[in-house]
Design a protein around this motif. Structure first.
Motif, PDB file in Angstrom:
ATOM      1  N   ASN A   1       0.961  -1.208   0.137  1.00 56.45           N
ATOM      2  CA  ASN A   1      -0.080   0.011   0.200  1.00 56.45           C
ATOM      3  C   ASN A   1       0.900   1.337  -0.051  1.00 56.45           C
ATOM      4  N   SER A   2       0.308   2.323  -0.311  1.00 57.35           N
ATOM      5  CA  SER A   2       1.095   3.491  -0.311  1.00 57.35           C
ATOM      6  C   SER A   2       2.340   3.548  -1.124  1.00 57.35           C
ATOM      7  N   LEU A   3       2.415   3.016  -2.255  1.00 54.29           N
ATOM      8  CA  LEU A   3       3.533   2.585  -3.243  1.00 54.29           C
ATOM      9  C   LEU A   3       4.130   4.163  -3.464  1.00 54.29           C
ATOM     10  N   LYS A   4       5.469   3.867  -3.256  1.00 50.42           N
ATOM     11  CA  LYS A   4       6.209   5.267  -3.808  1.00 50.42           C
ATOM     12  C   LYS A   4       7.369   4.773  -4.932  1.00 50.42           C
ATOM     13  N   PRO A   5       7.686   5.589  -5.952  1.00 54.88           N
ATOM     14  CA  PRO A   5       8.392   5.395  -6.878  1.00 54.88           C
ATOM     15  C   PRO A   5       9.727   4.686  -6.340  1.00 54.88           C
ATOM     16  N   GLU A   6      10.259   4.574  -5.092  1.00 53.17           N
ATOM     17  CA  GLU A   6      11.377   4.009  -4.859  1.00 53.17           C
ATOM     18  C   GLU A   6      11.117   2.525  -4.458  1.00 53.17           C
ATOM     19  N   ASP A   7       9.784   1.945  -4.552  1.00 51.79           N
ATOM     20  CA  ASP A   7       9.364   0.602  -4.587  1.00 51.79           C
ATOM     21  C   ASP A   7       9.676  -0.128  -5.723  1.00 51.79           C
ATOM     22  N   THR A   8       9.940   0.648  -6.728  1.00 55.23           N
ATOM     23  CA  THR A   8      10.005  -0.028  -8.126  1.00 55.23           C
ATOM     24  C   THR A   8      11.337  -0.893  -8.121  1.00 55.23           C
ATOM     25  N   ALA A   9      10.860  -2.216  -8.472  1.00 56.73           N
ATOM     26  CA  ALA A   9      11.871  -3.256  -8.466  1.00 56.73           C
ATOM     27  C   ALA A   9      11.328  -4.445  -9.093  1.00 56.73           C
ATOM     28  N   VAL A  10      12.070  -5.435  -9.272  1.00 58.00           N
ATOM     29  CA  VAL A  10      11.860  -7.008  -9.479  1.00 58.00           C
ATOM     30  C   VAL A  10      11.635  -7.665  -8.094  1.00 58.00           C
ATOM     31  N   TYR A  11      10.477  -8.303  -7.924  1.00 60.41           N
ATOM     32  CA  TYR A  11      10.360  -8.703  -6.390  1.00 60.41           C
ATOM     33  C   TYR A  11      10.408 -10.243  -6.539  1.00 60.41           C
ATOM     34  N   TYR A  12      11.046 -10.973  -5.791  1.00 62.00           N
ATOM     35  CA  TYR A  12      11.229 -12.195  -5.571  1.00 62.00           C
ATOM     36  C   TYR A  12      10.673 -13.215  -4.510  1.00 62.00           C
ATOM     37  N   CYS A  13       9.931 -13.916  -4.363  1.00 60.09           N
ATOM     38  CA  CYS A  13       9.334 -14.734  -3.326  1.00 60.09           C
ATOM     39  C   CYS A  13      10.418 -15.596  -2.897  1.00 60.09           C
ATOM     40  N   ASN A  14      10.472 -16.185  -2.059  1.00 61.75           N
ATOM     41  CA  ASN A  14      11.243 -17.449  -1.505  1.00 61.75           C
ATOM     42  C   ASN A  14      10.440 -18.178  -0.364  1.00 61.75           C
ATOM     43  N   ALA A  15      11.149 -19.540  -0.400  1.00 61.98           N
ATOM     44  CA  ALA A  15      10.904 -20.546   0.907  1.00 61.98           C
ATOM     45  C   ALA A  15      11.877 -20.863   1.470  1.00 61.98           C
ATOM     46  N   ALA A  16      12.172 -20.540   2.653  1.00 62.06           N
ATOM     47  CA  ALA A  16      13.339 -20.731   3.524  1.00 62.06           C
ATOM     48  C   ALA A  16      14.719 -20.416   2.927  1.00 62.06           C
ATOM     49  N   VAL A  17      14.621 -19.487   2.048  1.00 63.64           N
ATOM     50  CA  VAL A  17      15.647 -18.955   1.215  1.00 63.64           C
ATOM     51  C   VAL A  17      16.422 -20.251   0.551  1.00 63.64           C
ATOM     52  N   GLN A  18      15.634 -21.027   0.156  1.00 66.88           N
ATOM     53  CA  GLN A  18      15.955 -22.348  -0.547  1.00 66.88           C
ATOM     54  C   GLN A  18      15.665 -22.308  -1.924  1.00 66.88           C
ATOM     55  N   TYR A  19      14.004 -22.190  -2.002  1.00 61.38           N
ATOM     56  CA  TYR A  19      13.630 -22.052  -3.203  1.00 61.38           C
ATOM     57  C   TYR A  19      12.987 -20.719  -3.569  1.00 61.38           C
ATOM     58  N   TRP A  20      13.208 -20.349  -4.942  1.00 64.02           N
ATOM     59  CA  TRP A  20      12.926 -18.822  -5.367  1.00 64.02           C
ATOM     60  C   TRP A  20      12.111 -18.797  -6.333  1.00 64.02           C
ATOM     61  N   GLY A  21      11.148 -17.928  -6.661  1.00 65.60           N
ATOM     62  CA  GLY A  21      10.590 -17.578  -7.681  1.00 65.60           C
ATOM     63  C   GLY A  21      11.440 -16.796  -8.827  1.00 65.60           C
ATOM     64  N   GLN A  22      11.096 -16.566  -9.964  1.00 64.35           N
ATOM     65  CA  GLN A  22      11.925 -15.972 -11.073  1.00 64.35           C
ATOM     66  C   GLN A  22      11.662 -14.315 -10.909  1.00 64.35           C
ATOM     67  N   GLY A  23      10.890 -13.954 -10.054  1.00 62.76           N
ATOM     68  CA  GLY A  23      10.739 -12.521  -9.924  1.00 62.76           C
ATOM     69  C   GLY A  23       9.518 -11.973 -10.770  1.00 62.76           C
ATOM     70  N   ILE A  24       9.169 -10.762 -10.336  1.00 62.05           N
ATOM     71  CA  ILE A  24       8.028 -10.236 -11.042  1.00 62.05           C
ATOM     72  C   ILE A  24       8.277  -8.505 -10.759  1.00 62.05           C
ATOM     73  N   GLN A  25       8.070  -8.124 -11.919  1.00 64.79           N
ATOM     74  CA  GLN A  25       8.211  -6.370 -11.763  1.00 64.79           C
ATOM     75  C   GLN A  25       7.191  -5.524 -11.342  1.00 64.79           C
ATOM     76  N   VAL A  26       7.451  -4.808 -10.539  1.00 67.35           N
ATOM     77  CA  VAL A  26       6.680  -3.958  -9.889  1.00 67.35           C
ATOM     78  C   VAL A  26       7.060  -2.398 -10.390  1.00 67.35           C
ATOM     79  N   THR A  27       6.449  -1.582 -10.776  1.00 65.33           N
ATOM     80  CA  THR A  27       6.825  -0.135 -11.196  1.00 65.33           C
ATOM     81  C   THR A  27       5.858   0.732 -10.777  1.00 65.33           C
ATOM     82  N   VAL A  28       6.536   1.853  -9.781  1.00 67.21           N
ATOM     83  CA  VAL A  28       5.552   2.812  -9.370  1.00 67.21           C
ATOM     84  C   VAL A  28       6.075   4.030 -10.091  1.00 67.21           C
ATOM     85  N   ALA A  29       5.149   4.558 -10.840  1.00 72.57           N
ATOM     86  CA  ALA A  29       5.271   5.696 -11.624  1.00 72.57           C
ATOM     87  C   ALA A  29       4.095   6.384 -12.125  1.00 72.57           C
ATOM     88  N   SER A  30       4.129   7.742 -12.478  1.00 71.66           N
ATOM     89  CA  SER A  30       2.688   8.456 -12.840  1.00 71.66           C
ATOM     90  C   SER A  30       2.874   8.592 -14.533  1.00 71.66           C
TER      91      SER A  30
END
Length: 113
Positions: free
Chosen positions: A84-113
């Motif tokens: 919530n209340s997203l800021k431009p600084e939150d723009t990044a590729v986000y990766y989920c993980n389980a026990a820092v062992q298994y990882w997602g491939q990442g998904i782009q989040v872009t906060v911009a006007s």
């Protein structure tokens, strides 16, 4: 096959909200701590949030505390990151993980006007 697949990313305006999902397959998510990291262009990876496997204790980076919420639904083998209340600084590729062992491939989040 062990997999983590993110969804829910995209483009959002500053001040808006986004909900990321990460669906696990091939292993029982309920026995694993979960977490999210992100990496912005030209920046080092940053730990965003995590949750323990047992007592639900959570951690949030100072940069997102009060704005982001991590959760999980073990029956659905899914973890979430409500942003919530997203800021431009939150723009990044986000990766989920389980026990820092298994990882997602990442998904782009872009906060911009």
């Amino acid at each position: 096959q062990v997999r983590l697949v993110e969804s829910g990313g995209g483009l959002v305006q500053p001040g808006g909200s986004l909900r990321l999902s990460c669906v696990a397959s091939g292993f029982p998510l309920d026995y694993y701590a979960i977490g999210w990291i992100r990496q912005a262009p030209g920046k080092e990876p940053e730990g965003v949030s995590c949750m323990s496997d047992s007592d639900g204790v959570t951690y949030y980076a100072d940069s997102v505390k009060g704005r982001f919420t991590i959760s999980r639904d073990n029956a659905k083998r899914t973890m979430y990151l409500q942003m919530n209340s997203l800021k431009p600084e939150d723009t990044a590729v986000y990766y989920c993980n389980a026990a820092v062992q298994y990882w997602g491939q990442g998904i782009q989040v872009t906060v911009a006007s």
